[in-house]
Design an enzyme around this catalytic site. Structure first.
Site, PDB file in Angstrom:
ATOM      1  N   CYS A 195      41.186  19.306  20.487  1.00  8.90           N
ATOM      2  CA  CYS A 195      42.488  19.529  20.045  1.00  8.90           C
ATOM      3  C   CYS A 195      43.118  18.319  20.898  1.00  8.90           C
ATOM      4  O   CYS A 195      42.617  17.152  20.996  1.00  8.90           O
ATOM      5  CB  CYS A 195      43.009  21.028  20.504  1.00  8.90           C
ATOM      6  SG  CYS A 195      42.861  21.651  22.070  1.00  8.90           S
ATOM      7  N   ARG A 226      43.615  24.740  22.781  1.00  9.89           N
ATOM      8  CA  ARG A 226      43.418  25.368  21.379  1.00  9.89           C
ATOM      9  C   ARG A 226      42.098  25.324  20.904  1.00  9.89           C
ATOM     10  O   ARG A 226      41.864  26.370  20.249  1.00  9.89           O
ATOM     11  CB  ARG A 226      44.617  24.744  20.109  1.00  9.89           C
ATOM     12  CG  ARG A 226      45.987  24.830  20.697  1.00  9.89           C
ATOM     13  CD  ARG A 226      46.969  23.915  19.686  1.00  9.89           C
ATOM     14  NE  ARG A 226      46.774  22.611  20.120  1.00  9.89           N
ATOM     15  CZ  ARG A 226      47.472  21.581  19.473  1.00  9.89           C
ATOM     16  NH1 ARG A 226      47.951  21.808  18.312  1.00  9.89           N
ATOM     17  NH2 ARG A 226      47.316  20.198  20.088  1.00  9.89           N
TER      18      ARG A 226
END
Length: 179
Positions: free
Chosen positions: A136, A141
């Protein structure tokens, strides 16, 4: 563990500065029988720049879990987050865009296994016995997607690109795709 704590936990597990010895404190809780490995085996869960570059060149599975705007290079960070200094937008060549939230229901729970298999196996063509790298902006994430692939779908070799887009987007002479 709630989802934010889980994400933070997975991100911290990947930090170089973490070690069990550095973080010992006195505790009123009884000692556990949890086995502590003799040495860290980060290479099984962590990918670095050279790993990701080689993966890209070999056209192996890469999943970019950022927003579609970040993937396309239209923005360099999520709107609600401050710019953290990445110079270029786009994505690692060959990466597929599957935002991390794709695996979650609106109430924050994980989607059923069948839906997850459709997302990551049927739609992408990725196999559970393959070698997959997820990334990410800073690896936070993508730790969610790492969890989905390894713990919920049983993928055998998934690594989180530690430097993620913050490293890749700031590197000189590194290939970038925009869509």
């Amino acid at each position: 563990m709630d989802s934010i704590t889980t994400i933070h936990f997975f991100h911290c597990v990947a930090c170089d500065s973490f070690s069990a010895n550095e973080h010992q404190t006195e505790s009123k809780y009884p000692e556990t029988k949890y086995p502590v490995p003799a040495r860290r085996t980060d290479e099984t869960i962590r990918a670095f720049f050279q790993d990701t570059l080689a993966h890209s060149k070999a056209k192996k599975p890469l999943i970019d879990v950022r927003s579609p705007g970040e993937f396309k290079g239209e923005i360099t960070h999520m709107p609600e987050y401050p710019q953290e200094g990445v110079i270029r937008g786009g994505h690692v060549p060959g990466a597929k865009s599957v935002p991390w939230k794709t695996a979650a229901n609106d109430d924050g729970t994980f989607k059923p296994r069948e839906e997850l298999e459709k997302i990551y196996q049927d739609n992408l063509g990725y196999e559970a016995d393959g070698d997959t790298i997820v990334y990410c902006r800073i690896g936070e994430r993508s730790s969610h997607t790492w969890f989905v692939l390894t713990k919920l779908l049983g993928f055998e070799k998934v690594r989180n690109y530690d430097g993620s887009w913050t490293e890749w987007g700031n590197m000189v002479r590194v290939p970038i795709e925009k869509e």
